[in-house]
Every structure is written in structure tokens, then in C-alpha cells.
Design a protein around this motif. Sequence first.
Motif, mmCIF file in Angstrom:
data_model
loop_
_atom_site.group_PDB
_atom_site.id
_atom_site.type_symbol
_atom_site.label_atom_id
_atom_site.label_comp_id
_atom_site.label_asym_id
_atom_site.label_seq_id
_atom_site.Cartn_x
_atom_site.Cartn_y
_atom_site.Cartn_z
ATOM 1 N N GLU A 44 -38.383 -97.511 38.930
ATOM 2 C CA GLU A 44 -37.410 -96.968 38.351
ATOM 3 C C GLU A 44 -37.645 -96.845 37.004
ATOM 4 O O GLU A 44 -37.703 -97.570 36.349
ATOM 5 C CB GLU A 44 -35.919 -97.453 38.595
ATOM 6 C CG GLU A 44 -35.417 -97.472 39.976
ATOM 7 C CD GLU A 44 -33.963 -98.063 39.868
ATOM 8 O OE1 GLU A 44 -33.255 -98.114 38.912
ATOM 9 O OE2 GLU A 44 -33.492 -98.399 41.158
ATOM 10 N N PRO A 45 -37.898 -95.633 36.348
ATOM 11 C CA PRO A 45 -38.212 -95.359 34.909
ATOM 12 C C PRO A 45 -37.201 -95.735 33.712
ATOM 13 O O PRO A 45 -35.923 -95.644 34.427
ATOM 14 C CB PRO A 45 -38.837 -93.980 34.633
ATOM 15 C CG PRO A 45 -38.045 -93.402 35.706
ATOM 16 C CD PRO A 45 -37.774 -94.436 36.911
ATOM 17 N N GLU A 46 -37.362 -96.270 32.803
ATOM 18 C CA GLU A 46 -36.505 -96.568 31.796
ATOM 19 C C GLU A 46 -35.719 -95.271 31.446
ATOM 20 O O GLU A 46 -36.354 -94.418 31.187
ATOM 21 C CB GLU A 46 -36.966 -97.207 30.463
ATOM 22 C CG GLU A 46 -37.376 -98.554 30.548
ATOM 23 C CD GLU A 46 -38.129 -99.104 29.513
ATOM 24 O OE1 GLU A 46 -37.416 -98.747 28.307
ATOM 25 O OE2 GLU A 46 -38.912 -100.175 29.464
ATOM 26 N N LYS A 47 -34.275 -95.263 31.285
ATOM 27 C CA LYS A 47 -33.752 -94.092 30.744
ATOM 28 C C LYS A 47 -33.961 -93.961 29.084
ATOM 29 O O LYS A 47 -33.381 -94.778 28.572
ATOM 30 C CB LYS A 47 -32.162 -94.186 31.052
ATOM 31 C CG LYS A 47 -31.917 -94.120 32.369
ATOM 32 C CD LYS A 47 -30.559 -93.990 32.954
ATOM 33 C CE LYS A 47 -30.298 -94.147 34.289
ATOM 34 N NZ LYS A 47 -28.822 -94.037 34.655
ATOM 35 N N LYS A 48 -34.427 -92.823 28.763
ATOM 36 C CA LYS A 48 -34.774 -92.441 27.318
ATOM 37 C C LYS A 48 -33.893 -91.495 26.864
ATOM 38 O O LYS A 48 -33.296 -90.707 27.661
ATOM 39 C CB LYS A 48 -36.283 -92.110 27.308
ATOM 40 C CG LYS A 48 -37.217 -93.165 27.520
ATOM 41 C CD LYS A 48 -38.461 -92.551 27.266
ATOM 42 C CE LYS A 48 -39.586 -93.503 27.522
ATOM 43 N NZ LYS A 48 -40.968 -93.039 27.364
ATOM 44 N N PRO A 49 -33.231 -91.708 25.810
ATOM 45 C CA PRO A 49 -32.393 -90.578 25.147
ATOM 46 C C PRO A 49 -33.047 -89.293 25.080
ATOM 47 O O PRO A 49 -33.993 -89.200 24.765
ATOM 48 C CB PRO A 49 -32.029 -91.155 23.628
ATOM 49 C CG PRO A 49 -33.002 -92.208 23.350
ATOM 50 C CD PRO A 49 -33.712 -92.756 24.681
ATOM 51 N N GLN A 50 -32.377 -88.428 25.488
ATOM 52 C CA GLN A 50 -32.729 -87.005 25.331
ATOM 53 C C GLN A 50 -32.254 -85.861 24.588
ATOM 54 O O GLN A 50 -31.021 -86.292 24.118
ATOM 55 C CB GLN A 50 -33.005 -86.186 26.831
ATOM 56 C CG GLN A 50 -33.671 -86.869 27.774
ATOM 57 C CD GLN A 50 -33.643 -86.431 29.249
ATOM 58 O OE1 GLN A 50 -32.943 -85.621 29.366
ATOM 59 N NE2 GLN A 50 -34.619 -86.873 30.306
#
Length: 67
Positions: A44-50
Motif C-alpha cells: 500500500e503506497p503512502e497517501k501523499k497530498p494532492q
Amino acid sequence: MKKTEDKPDNSRRKFLQGVASTGAGTAVAALIPGSATAAAEQSEPEKKPQGYRLTQHILDYYKSTAS
């Protein structure tokens, strides 16, 4: 007249054996019931702000272009 001996290309044979064993290993891994769920949990990838973020760097740039 010279006789030429054609030697088999061993590097090609090794490559084809490697491809066959990789395919067999992939098929076996797909049949193991717990391997797919364990791999999915770990990847699971880290959630980066978009989107647009107003940072101090951007504010400084805006001030420099306004004058």
C-alpha cells in the motif's frame, strides 16, 4: 575442404530455461492462497497530498512577481 563443427548456442538455451522456470514459479505463486493477500497488504503506497498547496515558497514567488 575443412569440416566445421557447429556448436550449440548454450547462452540461448540457458535463457530459455530461465524463462520457463520463471513462468513456472509465477504459476505456483499464483496458486498459493495466502501469498496474494500478504503482498497486497505490504504494497500500500503512502497517501501523499494532492492538488495545489500554498506554501511559503509560492507566496515569496507571488510577491516577487507583483512588483
